[in-house]
Design a protein around this motif. Structure first.
Motif, mmCIF file in Angstrom:
data_model
loop_
_atom_site.group_PDB
_atom_site.id
_atom_site.type_symbol
_atom_site.label_atom_id
_atom_site.label_comp_id
_atom_site.label_asym_id
_atom_site.label_seq_id
_atom_site.Cartn_x
_atom_site.Cartn_y
_atom_site.Cartn_z
ATOM 1 N N UNK A 196 35.206 4.268 37.789
ATOM 2 C CA UNK A 196 34.888 4.082 39.203
ATOM 3 C C UNK A 196 35.981 4.752 40.025
ATOM 4 N N UNK A 197 35.740 4.818 41.322
ATOM 5 C CA UNK A 197 36.773 5.324 42.223
ATOM 6 C C UNK A 197 37.327 4.160 43.040
ATOM 7 N N UNK A 198 38.553 4.322 43.478
ATOM 8 C CA UNK A 198 39.175 3.256 44.266
ATOM 9 C C UNK A 198 38.759 3.324 45.726
ATOM 10 N N UNK A 199 37.993 4.345 46.087
ATOM 11 C CA UNK A 199 37.586 4.527 47.477
ATOM 12 C C UNK A 199 37.958 5.928 47.933
ATOM 13 N N UNK A 200 37.513 6.271 49.122
ATOM 14 C CA UNK A 200 37.775 7.607 49.662
ATOM 15 C C UNK A 200 38.960 7.561 50.620
ATOM 16 N N UNK A 201 39.728 8.591 50.579
ATOM 17 C CA UNK A 201 40.883 8.685 51.463
ATOM 18 C C UNK A 201 40.809 10.010 52.216
#
Ligand code: FUB
Length: 325
Positions: A196-201
């Motif tokens: 998974x990804x930790x979110x977009x930055x």
């Protein structure tokens, strides 16, 4: 993102480079068959070989309809082995088309393959009728040549626009996924298990965010480089002291060739830096109305003492054999 229709476009004449004229040259790379390839992602793994993960253009594709990805390897950049299709949309539950520009990474003792894929059809005349969507997938293998296995049975994301992932693993083991996004330029840090990804930055690009696709990130002498086909055509770059920016625009290092898209990667091999890219070359033997086909090429890339990249010119000689240092 506007896409060209390979069988209908190229109204502006492209460079008349017949494949026959380059038969004895190192460009395009000789993969031992007439396979049409694009979007090269180069990596050197522990065995010292160069591995190229590439998308695969099918003959007479109507609109970048692409079904699988190939991996090639070489010990000298001249003699290449085609390891076949390392992954295919047939291996996916959630997509059946658009096997576009992939990337790969090594982490946790595994090889990871990250890719865009999708389904549906794009209606260019009436975009509102389009059913096409794409996602970014993640697959793994114990071998650099696959076969790879979809890790989560679903895309990591479908929105924002999901295409052209670049998976960069930093020296501290953190993995970052870069991709073309507008208006904000985003990066996603991967979870440690890569599922998974930790979110977009959002990244600070120094106020310059042109239209682009196919980003590539690498590190040299502690400096991070973010390179991209600017306006989908020229190759340009930014530098930063962090993988998350802020980035400083440094200009163009490969000029546009006619109206063709480009897609590239940059990797160090045996102490030399190599630029892989694709070029639209004339293939008179093609049964398609469109005789220009994408083929992968390579050039040496040179840096100035201050770390800036010297301009690169397309050649037929390419990178083989390796010159003396
Ligand atoms: O190969 C399909 C698409 O064309 C890629 O995703 C883009 O980067 C362009 O090369």
């Amino acid at each position: 993102m506007p896409r060209r229709r390979p069988c209908l476009t190229l109204a502006v004449p492209l460079l008349s480079l017949a494949l026959a004229a380059t038969a004895s040259a190192a460009n395009p790379l000789d993969f031992g068959s007439a396979i049409k390839t694009a979007d090269p992602s180069g990596h050197v793994w522990a065995d010292g070989r160069m591995y190229l993960y590439a998308s695969h253009d099918e003959e007479c594709q109507p609109d970048f309809w692409m079904k699988d990805w190939h991996v090639f390897s070489s010990a000298d950049l001249v003699h290449w082995t085609d390891h076949g299709a390392c992954f295919s949309v047939k291996d996916l539950q959630w997509a059946d088309n658009y096997a576009w520009a992939p990337d790969a990474a090594y982490k946790n003792g595994k090889y990871y393959f990250v890719f865009p894929a999708g389904t549906g059809v794009k209606d260019r005349a009436n975009p509102k009728n389009s059913t096409k969507w794409m996602g970014i997938g993640i697959a793994e293998s114990d071998s650099p040549t696959g076969p790879f296995k979809d890790m989560i049975g679903a895309p990591l994301w479908t929105k924002p626009y999901a295409n052209d992932p670049c998976l960069f693993v930093d020296d501290d083991g953190k993995a970052y996924l870069y991709f073309p996004s507008h208006p904000d330029w985003l990066v996603a840090e991967m979870a440690d298990d890569m599922r998974s990804i930790k979110g977009f930055r959002k990244m600070d690009m120094g106020g310059y965010q042109p239209k682009m696709e196919g980003p590539w990130v690498f590190k040299r002498n502690g400096l991070y480089y973010y390179t991209m086909p600017e306006n989908l055509r020229t190759l340009s770059y930014y530098t930063s002291t962090s993988p998350l920016g802020p980035w400083k625009y440094r200009g163009v290092f490969m000029e546009q060739e006619n109206e063709s898209n480009n897609h590239h990667s940059i990797v160090e091999f045996q102490g030399r830096w190599i630029l892989f890219y694709h070029r639209w070359l004339l293939d008179e033997s093609s049964p398609c109305p469109q005789k220009r086909q994408r083929r992968i090429c390579a050039e040496y890339l040179h840096f100035n003492p201050d770390g800036t990249i010297q301009p690169v010119v397309r050649t037929s000689a390419g990178v083989g054999p390796l010159p003396a240092k």
